[in-house]
Design a protein around this motif. Sequence first.
Motif, PDB file in Angstrom:
ATOM      1  N   LEU A 140      -0.317 -34.738  13.797  1.00 52.35           N
ATOM      2  CA  LEU A 140      -0.895 -35.825  14.589  1.00 52.35           C
ATOM      3  C   LEU A 140      -0.843 -35.539  16.088  1.00 52.35           C
ATOM      4  N   GLN A 141      -0.322 -34.375  16.437  1.00 51.42           N
ATOM      5  CA  GLN A 141      -0.205 -33.965  17.832  1.00 51.42           C
ATOM      6  C   GLN A 141       0.565 -35.008  18.652  1.00 51.42           C
ATOM      7  N   LEU A 142       1.735 -35.340  18.123  1.00 49.97           N
ATOM      8  CA  LEU A 142       2.615 -36.316  18.767  1.00 49.97           C
ATOM      9  C   LEU A 142       3.988 -35.695  18.983  1.00 49.97           C
ATOM     10  N   PRO A 143       4.718 -36.166  19.987  1.00 46.54           N
ATOM     11  CA  PRO A 143       6.113 -35.738  20.115  1.00 46.54           C
ATOM     12  C   PRO A 143       6.931 -36.246  18.922  1.00 46.54           C
ATOM     13  N   ARG A 144       7.956 -35.507  18.526  1.00 49.37           N
ATOM     14  CA  ARG A 144       8.800 -35.921  17.392  1.00 49.37           C
ATOM     15  C   ARG A 144       9.420 -37.295  17.640  1.00 49.37           C
ATOM     16  N   GLY A 145       9.809 -37.541  18.871  1.00 52.13           N
ATOM     17  CA  GLY A 145      10.406 -38.837  19.200  1.00 52.13           C
ATOM     18  C   GLY A 145       9.439 -39.989  18.953  1.00 52.13           C
ATOM     19  N   THR A 146       8.165 -39.765  19.213  1.00 51.11           N
ATOM     20  CA  THR A 146       7.156 -40.800  18.966  1.00 51.11           C
ATOM     21  C   THR A 146       7.028 -41.054  17.473  1.00 51.11           C
ATOM     22  N   VAL A 147       7.048 -39.995  16.675  1.00 46.05           N
ATOM     23  CA  VAL A 147       6.979 -40.154  15.217  1.00 46.05           C
ATOM     24  C   VAL A 147       8.188 -40.946  14.730  1.00 46.05           C
ATOM     25  N   LYS A 148       9.375 -40.588  15.212  1.00 39.59           N
ATOM     26  CA  LYS A 148      10.589 -41.296  14.808  1.00 39.59           C
ATOM     27  C   LYS A 148      10.526 -42.762  15.225  1.00 39.59           C
ATOM     28  N   SER A 149      10.059 -43.017  16.431  1.00 36.38           N
ATOM     29  CA  SER A 149       9.947 -44.380  16.928  1.00 36.38           C
ATOM     30  C   SER A 149       8.965 -45.195  16.081  1.00 36.38           C
ATOM     31  N   ARG A 150       7.821 -44.595  15.762  1.00 34.55           N
ATOM     32  CA  ARG A 150       6.825 -45.300  14.938  1.00 34.55           C
ATOM     33  C   ARG A 150       7.355 -45.565  13.536  1.00 34.55           C
ATOM     34  N   LEU A 151       8.112 -44.614  12.990  1.00 34.40           N
ATOM     35  CA  LEU A 151       8.717 -44.839  11.674  1.00 34.40           C
ATOM     36  C   LEU A 151       9.712 -45.993  11.723  1.00 34.40           C
ATOM     37  N   ALA A 152      10.526 -46.014  12.757  1.00 33.76           N
ATOM     38  CA  ALA A 152      11.515 -47.092  12.891  1.00 33.76           C
ATOM     39  C   ALA A 152      10.824 -48.442  13.020  1.00 33.76           C
ATOM     40  N   ARG A 153       9.777 -48.506  13.829  1.00 39.59           N
ATOM     41  CA  ARG A 153       9.047 -49.768  13.997  1.00 39.59           C
ATOM     42  C   ARG A 153       8.332 -50.162  12.711  1.00 39.59           C
ATOM     43  N   ALA A 154       7.794 -49.183  11.999  1.00 38.21           N
ATOM     44  CA  ALA A 154       7.127 -49.473  10.729  1.00 38.21           C
ATOM     45  C   ALA A 154       8.133 -50.034   9.725  1.00 38.21           C
TER      46      ALA A 154
END
Length: 172
Positions: A140-154
Motif C-alpha cells: 500500500l506504499q505506507l509507513p509500517r507505523g501507519t499500517v499499525k495505527s490503522r490496524l489499531a483503530r480498525a
Amino acid sequence: MREIDGDPAAEVAALYRRTWPRLIGLLVSVGGSRADAEEIAQDAYVKLLDRWDKIRRYDDPEAWVRAVAVRALVSRLRRQQVATRALAKLTGRASEVPGPDEEDALDVAAALAQLSPAHRAVAVLYYVMDLPIEQIADELQLPRGTVKSRLARARQALAPLLVVDEEVPGHA
C-alpha cells in the motif's frame, strides 16, 4: 528473482486464473460491491499486461496486482465518500448509513462496512489475507507505523460491533 522461461501470454493467463477469485474476494471484502471489485481487478490486470516484462521477474507478481487493485479501490471509495458528503451538504440532508443489524452481531461484512476504506483495506489484508504488516506497508506504499495505527483503530472500531452475547448452556 524468478526464473523466466515461458510464453508471456500463457504466464499472464495462468496468473489470472490462479489469482482472480482470491483478488475478487479481497476487493469485495474491502469495498462491498462485486461489480466494483470486478472492474477494479480488471483494470489491475490490464496494467499488469502493460508492465509484464518487468513484473514477471518479481518474486510475487500477485502481490503487485493486489496492491494496485486495493489502492485503486480505496481511492474510488474515498471519492464516493467525498461525493456523498458534498451531496448531503448541497441538499441539506445528512446521508444515512445503516449500522450493522443488532440481531446479527457477527456479521463481519456489515462491521467492516463501518470502517473507512483505508482502515478496512488494512484490516482485511491483515486478518483475512493473513499478510504481515511489512508486506501490507510495502503493497500500500505506507509507513509500517501507519499500517499499525490503522490496524489499531480498525480493531477499536470493530470491537463493539462484533461483541457476542454468549449464552452459556444451563444458565439463563
